[in-house]
Design a protein around this motif. Sequence first.
Motif, PDB file in Angstrom:
ATOM      1  N   GLU A  10      -9.338  85.059  35.137  1.00  0.00           N
ATOM      2  CA  GLU A  10      -9.151  83.704  34.567  1.00  0.00           C
ATOM      3  C   GLU A  10      -7.804  83.614  33.858  1.00  0.00           C
ATOM      4  OE1 GLU A  10     -13.847  82.874  33.710  1.00  0.00           O
ATOM      5  OE2 GLU A  10     -12.467  83.185  32.021  1.00  0.00           O
ATOM      6  N   ASP A  11      -7.471  84.698  33.177  1.00  0.00           N
ATOM      7  CA  ASP A  11      -6.156  84.745  32.529  1.00  0.00           C
ATOM      8  C   ASP A  11      -5.075  84.553  33.592  1.00  0.00           C
ATOM      9  OD1 ASP A  11      -7.461  87.376  30.546  1.00  0.00           O
ATOM     10  OD2 ASP A  11      -6.910  85.379  29.814  1.00  0.00           O
ATOM     11  N   GLY A  12      -5.289  85.202  34.729  1.00  0.00           N
ATOM     12  CA  GLY A  12      -4.304  85.124  35.805  1.00  0.00           C
ATOM     13  C   GLY A  12      -4.050  83.692  36.234  1.00  0.00           C
ATOM     14  N   VAL A  13      -5.117  82.926  36.389  1.00  0.00           N
ATOM     15  CA  VAL A  13      -4.977  81.535  36.817  1.00  0.00           C
ATOM     16  C   VAL A  13      -4.226  80.721  35.765  1.00  0.00           C
ATOM     17  CG1 VAL A  13      -6.274  79.452  37.379  1.00  0.00           C
ATOM     18  CG2 VAL A  13      -7.049  81.649  38.263  1.00  0.00           C
ATOM     19  N   ARG A  14      -4.604  80.960  34.531  1.00  0.00           N
ATOM     20  CA  ARG A  14      -3.957  80.239  33.417  1.00  0.00           C
ATOM     21  C   ARG A  14      -2.469  80.585  33.352  1.00  0.00           C
ATOM     22  NH1 ARG A  14      -3.057  82.260  28.199  1.00  0.00           N
ATOM     23  NH2 ARG A  14      -4.286  84.118  28.666  1.00  0.00           N
ATOM     24  N   LEU A  15      -2.181  81.883  33.455  1.00  0.00           N
ATOM     25  CA  LEU A  15      -0.788  82.337  33.347  1.00  0.00           C
ATOM     26  C   LEU A  15       0.041  81.852  34.534  1.00  0.00           C
ATOM     27  CD1 LEU A  15      -1.413  85.979  32.074  1.00  0.00           C
ATOM     28  CD2 LEU A  15      -0.551  84.043  30.744  1.00  0.00           C
ATOM     29  N   LEU A  16      -0.581  81.802  35.707  1.00  0.00           N
ATOM     30  CA  LEU A  16       0.128  81.313  36.891  1.00  0.00           C
ATOM     31  C   LEU A  16       0.591  79.877  36.656  1.00  0.00           C
ATOM     32  CD1 LEU A  16       1.001  81.631  39.881  1.00  0.00           C
ATOM     33  CD2 LEU A  16      -1.230  80.708  40.515  1.00  0.00           C
ATOM     34  N   ALA A  17      -0.293  79.061  36.133  1.00  0.00           N
ATOM     35  CA  ALA A  17       0.054  77.656  35.879  1.00  0.00           C
ATOM     36  C   ALA A  17       1.232  77.571  34.914  1.00  0.00           C
ATOM     37  CB  ALA A  17      -1.158  76.911  35.331  1.00  0.00           C
ATOM     38  N   GLN A  18       1.190  78.393  33.885  1.00  0.00           N
ATOM     39  CA  GLN A  18       2.277  78.382  32.894  1.00  0.00           C
ATOM     40  C   GLN A  18       3.591  78.825  33.522  1.00  0.00           C
ATOM     41  OE1 GLN A  18       1.205  80.778  29.500  1.00  0.00           O
ATOM     42  NE2 GLN A  18      -0.622  79.563  29.050  1.00  0.00           N
ATOM     43  N   LEU A  19       3.523  79.884  34.302  1.00  0.00           N
ATOM     44  CA  LEU A  19       4.742  80.407  34.926  1.00  0.00           C
ATOM     45  C   LEU A  19       5.347  79.367  35.867  1.00  0.00           C
ATOM     46  CD1 LEU A  19       6.764  82.625  35.548  1.00  0.00           C
ATOM     47  CD2 LEU A  19       5.099  83.662  37.096  1.00  0.00           C
ATOM     48  N   GLU A  20       4.508  78.682  36.592  1.00  0.00           N
ATOM     49  CA  GLU A  20       5.017  77.684  37.530  1.00  0.00           C
ATOM     50  C   GLU A  20       5.675  76.521  36.803  1.00  0.00           C
ATOM     51  OE1 GLU A  20       1.616  77.123  40.099  1.00  0.00           O
ATOM     52  OE2 GLU A  20       2.256  78.779  41.406  1.00  0.00           O
ATOM     53  N   VAL A  21       5.145  76.190  35.643  1.00  0.00           N
ATOM     54  CA  VAL A  21       5.786  75.132  34.845  1.00  0.00           C
ATOM     55  C   VAL A  21       7.147  75.612  34.335  1.00  0.00           C
ATOM     56  CG1 VAL A  21       5.621  73.815  32.697  1.00  0.00           C
ATOM     57  CG2 VAL A  21       3.643  73.973  34.207  1.00  0.00           C
ATOM     58  N   ILE A  22       7.187  76.836  33.842  1.00  0.00           N
ATOM     59  CA  ILE A  22       8.455  77.394  33.354  1.00  0.00           C
ATOM     60  C   ILE A  22       9.511  77.349  34.463  1.00  0.00           C
ATOM     61  CG2 ILE A  22       9.636  79.511  32.607  1.00  0.00           C
ATOM     62  CD1 ILE A  22       7.033  80.349  31.208  1.00  0.00           C
ATOM     63  N   LEU A  23       9.138  77.799  35.647  1.00  0.00           N
ATOM     64  CA  LEU A  23      10.083  77.847  36.764  1.00  0.00           C
ATOM     65  C   LEU A  23      10.521  76.452  37.183  1.00  0.00           C
ATOM     66  CD1 LEU A  23       8.369  80.639  38.915  1.00  0.00           C
ATOM     67  CD2 LEU A  23      10.546  80.830  37.704  1.00  0.00           C
ATOM     68  N   ASP A  24       9.576  75.526  37.090  1.00  0.00           N
ATOM     69  CA  ASP A  24       9.883  74.161  37.498  1.00  0.00           C
ATOM     70  C   ASP A  24      10.825  73.486  36.499  1.00  0.00           C
ATOM     71  OD1 ASP A  24       8.451  70.995  37.473  1.00  0.00           O
ATOM     72  OD2 ASP A  24       9.433  71.878  39.237  1.00  0.00           O
ATOM     73  N   GLN A  25      10.560  73.749  35.208  1.00  0.00           N
ATOM     74  CA  GLN A  25      11.339  73.086  34.165  1.00  0.00           C
ATOM     75  C   GLN A  25      12.737  73.670  34.021  1.00  0.00           C
ATOM     76  OE1 GLN A  25       9.936  71.479  30.821  1.00  0.00           O
ATOM     77  NE2 GLN A  25       8.300  70.507  31.966  1.00  0.00           N
ATOM     78  N   ASP A  26      12.941  74.882  34.416  1.00  0.00           N
ATOM     79  CA  ASP A  26      14.285  75.460  34.346  1.00  0.00           C
ATOM     80  C   ASP A  26      14.688  76.017  35.703  1.00  0.00           C
ATOM     81  OD1 ASP A  26      16.031  77.877  32.197  1.00  0.00           O
ATOM     82  OD2 ASP A  26      16.706  76.516  33.779  1.00  0.00           O
ATOM     83  N   PRO A  27      15.201  75.163  36.580  1.00  0.00           N
ATOM     84  CA  PRO A  27      15.593  75.636  37.906  1.00  0.00           C
ATOM     85  C   PRO A  27      16.826  76.536  37.890  1.00  0.00           C
ATOM     86  CG  PRO A  27      16.181  73.324  37.623  1.00  0.00           C
ATOM     87  CD  PRO A  27      15.442  73.725  36.401  1.00  0.00           C
ATOM     88  N   LEU A  28      17.456  76.653  36.697  1.00  0.00           N
ATOM     89  CA  LEU A  28      18.653  77.488  36.605  1.00  0.00           C
ATOM     90  C   LEU A  28      18.360  78.922  36.210  1.00  0.00           C
ATOM     91  CD1 LEU A  28      21.135  75.015  34.877  1.00  0.00           C
ATOM     92  CD2 LEU A  28      20.936  75.561  37.309  1.00  0.00           C
ATOM     93  N   ILE A  29      17.100  79.269  36.104  1.00  0.00           N
ATOM     94  CA  ILE A  29      16.783  80.658  35.746  1.00  0.00           C
ATOM     95  C   ILE A  29      17.423  81.580  36.768  1.00  0.00           C
ATOM     96  CG2 ILE A  29      14.934  82.387  35.588  1.00  0.00           C
ATOM     97  CD1 ILE A  29      13.151  80.291  34.399  1.00  0.00           C
TER      98      ILE A  29
END
Lengths: 508, 313
Positions: A10-29
């Motif tokens: 369950e943590d994995g699913v939650r963390l995946l969502a967070q990571l995808e938001v991070i990547l989406d919000q900063d395309p310059l990473i």
Amino acid sequence: MASKDDYGDEDGVRLLAQLEVILDQDPLIDEVGFVHPSQLASFHVLEGQDTTESLVEDVQTSIAGERNLVITSEGLPFESVGVKSNLLLVDEGNTESNRGPSYDRSVFWCGDHKLAICIPALRPLFKAAKSAYLFSYRQYRILGDLSQNEDCSPYLCESGSSSETLREHRSKMDLQSVEAALLKHSKVVAILSCDYASAWNSRKQVISQKTIKEVYGAELQLSALVLSYAPKSEQAWSYRRWLIRLIINVSAKSKEPLMILERESDFLERIAEKSRMNYRAWRHRCWLVNHMSTRQVLTELLRTKRWAQLHVGDNCCFHYRRCLLLHLCRSKSSTSTENKVFSTEDFYGNFQNDTMEDWDEPFMIWKALWIHRRFIFHQLIQQPRSRYSITSSTLDSDISPKKEAPTDCYSYEQLHAFLDEEFELIDMCLNVADTGFEDTTQQKEYAAMYKMWMIMQLQGINGSKELLERVEKERCNLKAMLEKVCPQRAVVWEGLFCLNQCSYVEPH
Amino acid sequence: MGELEIEKHTQFIMSVEKKKDFDSMVMEHLRMSGAYWGLTTLDLMGKLDAVNREEVVSWVLQCQHDCGFSGNVGHDPHILYTLSAIQILALLDKLDTIDADKISAYIVGLQQEDGSFAGDEWGEIDTRFSYCAVCCLSILHRLDKIDVGKAISYVASCKNFDGGFGCTPGGESHAGQIFCCVSAFAISGALTHVDRDLLGWWLCERQVKSGGLNGRPEKLADVCYSWWVLSSLTIIERVHWIDKEKLKTFILDCQDKEHGGISDRPDDAVDVFHTFFGIAGLSLLEYPGLKPIDPAYALPVHVVDRLFFGQPH
């Protein structure tokens, strides 16, 4: 939040969502790292040491300054580097909820377009990402099959004007959202498991249907992101080549390909600094040469000359220079006007520069340099054999006189002068005083091997009687030299040169 | 130093299967190759009976697509894993479970105009894939299905001034690529394309002071090159150009004598990849207690004999 070592699915699913938001919000990473929880904690601590006041000052300075600014959707300007991007979305209160995308601070740290993920969370993250990816890929395949299905009977869609079927229309919308999901999830899979080829392949399937240049740029960015922590990732490099081929095909007539090549060159130089003698990186760089103009090749030669002087042990850089020089050889024989810019003198000049006119004695301990010298020697004596029988007063009677040699050939006199220089260099290295360090032993061995190389190459050419005698004399002298310098290789040089058979007899 | 810990290495290989940590998960896409490394090592040590053959074959077949094999269930097919799968089935004497014509057709489809081979539908070219194609088709007795002449001339075009071979024309000479090219020539009966003296010299220069072998100039020694350099030298009959005893000692020093497995160099972490190449290298060096291995097919000699000369009486 305290860091954990034990994350569940369950943590994995939650963390995946967070990571995808991070990547989406900063395309310059542009950099990602997998870190120990204590390291992650220290990033947060360092970040916390910036007070709101100093942050506001930074923002004001950057507004006043003339560096590149990037405007966020909130309208706040910030530098693209040097200031922690997500912190600039704070207000005076500096509350957590204003810190950009909210995420689990015991798992992620993001700032300065850098992303850190703590190691214990990787496994559940990957599990969730893989599962989401496989699901979205299955949907993508199904929709792809549906849209190709010709069984559905055509009828007008709701707008009344299009002739596409309702099913096709609905399917197109679904496809867009499924594509978006597939790209989102495969991105995380590719980042966490850099050689998971299928994830990269799915992206190829989607991207090959797109023609917008920004899309290609973003994909090159993803490849660079993966290479930031896995510079040997075969899939990331292969994806890069696939993209560049696509860009070249799509925008062949524009300046785009040339710009891409220039940016790749900068990128590859940074990788070469970080990841020494990385075969895949340099292979990629050599591959780019095929797409370069002569002018670009010359620029690269200049650029890598300086780099090679600073990284003398890097054989890959020298190999790259060999690729560039060989490319020039091939272009020289073509008739395009661009290539006429590069004259014959330049060509040999480039070769001879690479025989280390600028290199001082301390460099002679580097094997990569000696290997490069072997290549130069090999190339210089590969010229048409007829020139070694150029008319001279000592010409052997059964070699018919040749017409005057073209200017781009090595003359008989030049060849002997060149051999004199090389043998002199070798003798100098062989006679260097023993310092007791391994360096001098190695230098002598490299010089000895180079002499062996020279003899081996010269034995293969069709030369005058004088030249052949000179070569045979040197060959017979090899044994004494090799016995002294590298007796452990006796079986090799005996195999190569049959040194126990020596037909040369000194003339009285 | 000292002996080869066959029992420990057997236990190590059997344990790799059970690992579920992150590092193992991110290797799952190449499980087919991992299985080939593990199983071949077990056979070389005479320990293949420790494995449930039916289970292995059943899993391998699950990785078969319309055409080639993938690295694991649910992954995309690729020529690398197609070779590993065929090698595994050859090892287990189960080649009759597959449709050889279908697999050949897949490989034939990957051959390009210039004779080179792509790894998959996405078009990356590499001499490794030429080796995979030639080796695979040879095992399936269908080498004639591809344009062998063109395949060989492409590989020959990857020869460098130093006698070595790279991944594509002009690519830097690399021991791994050299193994692929030389083996491809050997399998196709085209070793005339190799300058044995020149290449032999380049290969023997791979031996460093410690006795280990590196893959390119100025690099560190690594156990995997004990295979790639050694097998190439064996094929071109120049093995006596290196110091075999020193190499043997180096490989044995790379063992983890407590937990089993072999690492890239002494005292590093072990893995099944380096375990295979270390054992395979020792086999080529005729280490006692190991079965002989064929340097071109990278399979035990008795398997290659069975493929080409039928069952021994």
